[in-house]
Design a protein around this motif. Structure first.
Motif, PDB file in Angstrom:
ATOM      1  N   THR A 178      28.159 -28.252 -31.954  1.00  0.00           N
ATOM      2  CA  THR A 178      26.789 -28.091 -32.963  1.00  0.00           C
ATOM      3  C   THR A 178      25.800 -27.409 -32.120  1.00  0.00           C
ATOM      4  O   THR A 178      25.084 -26.305 -32.580  1.00  0.00           O
ATOM      5  N   THR A 179      25.487 -27.989 -31.190  1.00  0.00           N
ATOM      6  CA  THR A 179      24.385 -27.528 -30.072  1.00  0.00           C
ATOM      7  C   THR A 179      24.672 -25.932 -29.700  1.00  0.00           C
ATOM      8  O   THR A 179      23.799 -25.219 -29.594  1.00  0.00           O
ATOM      9  N   TRP A 180      25.845 -25.918 -29.224  1.00  0.00           N
ATOM     10  CA  TRP A 180      26.285 -24.395 -28.842  1.00  0.00           C
ATOM     11  C   TRP A 180      26.028 -23.404 -29.752  1.00  0.00           C
ATOM     12  O   TRP A 180      25.529 -22.219 -29.600  1.00  0.00           O
ATOM     13  N   ALA A 181      26.421 -23.767 -31.110  1.00  0.00           N
ATOM     14  CA  ALA A 181      26.233 -22.943 -32.315  1.00  0.00           C
ATOM     15  C   ALA A 181      24.676 -22.573 -32.407  1.00  0.00           C
ATOM     16  O   ALA A 181      24.349 -21.565 -32.779  1.00  0.00           O
TER      17      ALA A 181
ATOM     18  N   ARG B  11      18.423 -34.114 -15.236  1.00  0.00           N
ATOM     19  CA  ARG B  11      18.676 -33.655 -16.341  1.00  0.00           C
ATOM     20  C   ARG B  11      18.358 -34.239 -17.852  1.00  0.00           C
ATOM     21  O   ARG B  11      18.022 -33.601 -18.669  1.00  0.00           O
ATOM     22  N   THR B  12      18.367 -35.696 -17.359  1.00  0.00           N
ATOM     23  CA  THR B  12      17.779 -36.191 -18.665  1.00  0.00           C
ATOM     24  C   THR B  12      16.218 -35.900 -18.854  1.00  0.00           C
ATOM     25  O   THR B  12      15.806 -35.819 -19.826  1.00  0.00           O
TER      26      THR B  12
ATOM     27  N   LEU C  23      12.426 -18.838 -24.411  1.00  0.00           N
ATOM     28  CA  LEU C  23      13.503 -18.598 -23.531  1.00  0.00           C
ATOM     29  C   LEU C  23      13.725 -19.763 -22.633  1.00  0.00           C
ATOM     30  O   LEU C  23      15.087 -19.984 -22.271  1.00  0.00           O
ATOM     31  N   GLY C  24      12.785 -20.361 -22.239  1.00  0.00           N
ATOM     32  CA  GLY C  24      13.187 -21.458 -21.312  1.00  0.00           C
ATOM     33  C   GLY C  24      14.137 -22.740 -21.772  1.00  0.00           C
ATOM     34  O   GLY C  24      14.778 -23.088 -21.163  1.00  0.00           O
TER      35      GLY C  24
ATOM     36  N   TYR D 205      22.041 -24.696 -19.981  1.00  0.00           N
ATOM     37  CA  TYR D 205      22.213 -25.364 -18.555  1.00  0.00           C
ATOM     38  C   TYR D 205      22.925 -26.963 -18.831  1.00  0.00           C
ATOM     39  O   TYR D 205      23.884 -27.480 -18.212  1.00  0.00           O
ATOM     40  N   LEU D 206      22.120 -27.424 -19.790  1.00  0.00           N
ATOM     41  CA  LEU D 206      22.597 -28.923 -20.041  1.00  0.00           C
ATOM     42  C   LEU D 206      24.245 -28.919 -20.814  1.00  0.00           C
ATOM     43  O   LEU D 206      24.950 -29.880 -20.139  1.00  0.00           O
TER      44      LEU D 206
END
Length: 213
Positions: free
Chosen positions: A51-54, A137-138, A113-114, A121-122
């Motif tokens: 879902t996050t990728w989409a 990363r958290t 963009l960031g 990246y995550l």
């Protein structure tokens, strides 16, 4: 003697996705509800990565027209000029308002963009099973969630400008198509950050972290 890192998952606990409370699940199949806020508990969000990728890909697609299309159209005595986000930044800088130009550049260009790069990246590190820099990363994830709301600065500026500058027929201001795409980028990245499950960051370390003798 071997020592393994103790995590909430190993302790049989589930963290609430709403208030963050660690709670004992009713059963592995049906964890139940959080005793503090009443939200439904879940060991992991189902389909979080997909879902996050989409959402990230959709936001990245909208990011291009958001910066190429005009976000504001100014009509003065029958002549209309259109400005993109970067065009507005350049105008503010050349007119001497460089602090405002810097704020708009950071909030409207660099921050979205960031966020896209950080979420990508995550997702990549989670899918690759990375065990390095879990804490960093958290923190990066929580930073993305925190700054998400401030990305709407350009939309707010355009809205106030349109509402205040209406002196027809001498002068009028209308929002451009770029505002729609920019708002879509902000909303999609905010939803993407909320759909990502930060507990996935620690799963690889839990599964592959070697015991310390």
């Amino acid at each position: 003697m071997t020592i393994s890192a103790l995590t909430a998952a190993r302790a049989g606990l589930v963290s609430c996705g709403t208030c963050g409370l660690l709670a004992a699940p009713t059963s592995p199949a049906a964890p139940g509800h959080c005793p503090r806020c009443g939200a439904r508990l879940a060991a992991r969000r189902r389909g979080s990565v997909e879902t996050t990728w989409a959402l990230v890909i959709a936001a990245a697609i909208c990011y291009v027209p958001a910066n190429l299309l005009p976000v504001l159209g100014t009509t003065t005595l029958g002549s209309t000029e259109y400005d993109t986000i970067m065009g507005g930044v350049v105008f503010l800088f050349t007119s001497g308002s460089w602090p405002l130009a810097l704020i708009v550049l950071i909030a409207s260009v660099m921050v979205p963009l960031g966020k896209l790069l950080a979420l990508a990246y995550l997702l990549i590190t989670v899918q690759r099973g990375s065990v390095a820099s879990n804490r960093e990363r958290t923190r990066l994830y929580h930073l993305v969630v925190f700054i998400g709301r401030w990305s709407m600065l350009d939309v707010f500026v355009d809205t106030f400008t349109v509402a205040l500058v209406q002196l027809s027929p001498l002068m009028s201001v209308q929002p451009g198509a770029g505002v729609v795409f920019f708002a879509a980028v902000v909303v999609l990245t905010m939803i993407a950050a909320e759909s990502f499950d930060p507990r996935l960051i620690w799963d690889a370390g839990t599964e592959t972290e070697p015991d310390v003798a």
